[in-house]
Design a protein around this motif. Sequence first.
Motif, PDB file in Angstrom:
ATOM      1  N   THR A 207      -8.138   3.581  27.007  1.00  0.00           N
ATOM      2  CA  THR A 207      -7.492   4.034  25.773  1.00  0.00           C
ATOM      3  C   THR A 207      -8.479   4.560  24.730  1.00  0.00           C
ATOM      4  O   THR A 207      -8.055   4.983  23.660  1.00  0.00           O
ATOM      5  CB  THR A 207      -6.682   2.882  25.141  1.00  0.00           C
ATOM      6  OG1 THR A 207      -7.567   1.793  24.838  1.00  0.00           O
ATOM      7  CG2 THR A 207      -5.584   2.408  26.080  1.00  0.00           C
ATOM      8  N   SER A 208      -9.775   4.539  25.033  1.00  0.00           N
ATOM      9  CA  SER A 208     -10.748   5.036  24.050  1.00  0.00           C
ATOM     10  C   SER A 208     -10.634   6.541  23.913  1.00  0.00           C
ATOM     11  O   SER A 208     -10.095   7.236  24.791  1.00  0.00           O
ATOM     12  CB  SER A 208     -12.177   4.667  24.470  1.00  0.00           C
ATOM     13  OG  SER A 208     -12.598   5.467  25.566  1.00  0.00           O
TER      14      SER A 208
ATOM     15  N   GLU B 228     -12.364   8.343  26.808  1.00  0.00           N
ATOM     16  CA  GLU B 228     -11.617   8.246  28.067  1.00  0.00           C
ATOM     17  C   GLU B 228     -10.377   9.140  28.041  1.00  0.00           C
ATOM     18  O   GLU B 228     -10.024   9.749  29.057  1.00  0.00           O
ATOM     19  CB  GLU B 228     -11.243   6.788  28.333  1.00  0.00           C
ATOM     20  CG  GLU B 228     -12.435   5.926  28.731  1.00  0.00           C
ATOM     21  CD  GLU B 228     -12.111   4.442  28.718  1.00  0.00           C
ATOM     22  OE1 GLU B 228     -12.483   3.762  29.677  1.00  0.00           O
ATOM     23  OE2 GLU B 228     -11.481   3.973  27.755  1.00  0.00           O
TER      24      GLU B 228
ATOM     25  N   THR C  84     -13.928   7.770  15.907  1.00  0.00           N
ATOM     26  CA  THR C  84     -13.722   7.847  17.355  1.00  0.00           C
ATOM     27  C   THR C  84     -15.038   7.706  18.115  1.00  0.00           C
ATOM     28  O   THR C  84     -15.064   7.807  19.337  1.00  0.00           O
ATOM     29  CB  THR C  84     -13.061   9.182  17.746  1.00  0.00           C
ATOM     30  OG1 THR C  84     -13.876  10.273  17.305  1.00  0.00           O
ATOM     31  CG2 THR C  84     -11.682   9.300  17.133  1.00  0.00           C
ATOM     32  N   LYS C  85     -16.139   7.484  17.348  1.00  0.00           N
ATOM     33  CA  LYS C  85     -17.471   7.297  17.924  1.00  0.00           C
ATOM     34  C   LYS C  85     -17.955   8.518  18.703  1.00  0.00           C
ATOM     35  O   LYS C  85     -18.771   8.410  19.621  1.00  0.00           O
ATOM     36  CB  LYS C  85     -17.504   6.041  18.802  1.00  0.00           C
ATOM     37  CG  LYS C  85     -17.241   4.750  18.024  1.00  0.00           C
ATOM     38  CD  LYS C  85     -17.292   3.537  18.934  1.00  0.00           C
ATOM     39  CE  LYS C  85     -17.253   2.248  18.125  1.00  0.00           C
ATOM     40  NZ  LYS C  85     -16.087   2.126  17.240  1.00  0.00           N
TER      41      LYS C  85
ATOM     42  N   TRP D 155      -6.765   4.610  16.512  1.00  0.00           N
ATOM     43  CA  TRP D 155      -7.827   4.863  15.552  1.00  0.00           C
ATOM     44  C   TRP D 155      -7.358   5.663  14.346  1.00  0.00           C
ATOM     45  O   TRP D 155      -8.024   5.725  13.326  1.00  0.00           O
ATOM     46  CB  TRP D 155      -8.991   5.593  16.230  1.00  0.00           C
ATOM     47  CG  TRP D 155      -8.575   6.601  17.251  1.00  0.00           C
ATOM     48  CD1 TRP D 155      -8.448   6.412  18.597  1.00  0.00           C
ATOM     49  CD2 TRP D 155      -8.198   7.964  17.015  1.00  0.00           C
ATOM     50  NE1 TRP D 155      -8.021   7.563  19.214  1.00  0.00           N
ATOM     51  CE2 TRP D 155      -7.872   8.524  18.266  1.00  0.00           C
ATOM     52  CE3 TRP D 155      -8.117   8.752  15.865  1.00  0.00           C
ATOM     53  CZ2 TRP D 155      -7.461   9.852  18.398  1.00  0.00           C
ATOM     54  CZ3 TRP D 155      -7.705  10.070  15.995  1.00  0.00           C
ATOM     55  CH2 TRP D 155      -7.381  10.600  17.250  1.00  0.00           C
TER      56      TRP D 155
END
Length: 356
Positions: A69-70, A73, A301-302, A342
């Motif tokens: 879910t990142s 990904e 979101t990095k 996020w």
Amino acid sequence: MITINDINKPTPITSSKAQLELFNRSSDVKGTIRSLESGRPVLITAFYSNGLTLLKELQTHLKRKFSGTSFKEQRAYRDAYRKLSKLILIEIADHKLVVKKAPSIGWLETFYPEASEFLLPFPKVQGLNSAWQWYQNGITVPVLRNKIHPYYGTYFPTRFDHLILFDNWLKRYEGPKKSAIDVGIGSGVLSFQMVKHGFQKVFGTDTNPNAIVGLKEFMGDTKLSRKVELDFGSLFGKWEKPSELIVFNPPWLPAAHNLDKNDEAIYYNETLFPKFFEAAKQRLSSDGKLVVIFSNLAQITKATTDHPIEKELASGGRFQLEKCLKRPVKVASDKTKRDQHWRASEEVELWVLRHL
């Protein structure tokens, strides 16, 4: 001069249909997906809905492979989906889709006037269909009096928090309103906002020919066309004269791959901001304002820890901060299928800079 022949559009495929695997309601879906994964194109036959069915099954298949879910990904899932879905083809003849119960898409005649029979990827046809509906029916934007009619392949806003933030700033703006420059004009929303708030002339640029052709067609010979002047070019294009206000709504995410034209409205490369600030220094009048509309999306979101505007202020030696306004982003719709947890911490930003 940019014309209809210069626009970005899906490239027609003229390969023989005899080489393609056919897909219809009775086809083996799993076998078809294996064909796609091995690089073999598939032709949708019989009904338009068969294409929708295959795309849905492909999405389900890929979600099992990319179950994370990142943000990264999810982007990997979208890249895989884009790679395989472009192998799903549909036939066009006499500017119509050669399947039953298919939508009528005006772009097919506009973009391919001399092409009688060819193939296109099914997702591209979906995009053409959606863009035709938006173009025909128009889209309501809260900060504008009238609908916009975005041209195919042109960025237009689907969320409006950053536009509301800019509109509120324009209401309080007390500087001169002789001219402004809109870098990356897109569908023209920021320019139309500035005209609404009294700017006499707005100069807009874009590297996307679709944006220029679409806006020229939309404005026609109206009063608006005399207030908004367009140029097909990078950053400031041919505009050299200093202006009282420069506005830039750049992409909010750093590129993780080589960009094509469709990506340039979404991702920025490492040279975009240095080149922009260098050119803006030469084109902002001595007491002018430079407004950059941005977001903390890349940080939350990095995707990166760097913030290009903060970096410019810290080490660019060209501008100083006058103010930075922020506004929380409205929570994503319940209808949104992507996991966007996020978004709860996302903010849009309006940076107002002036000369050092």
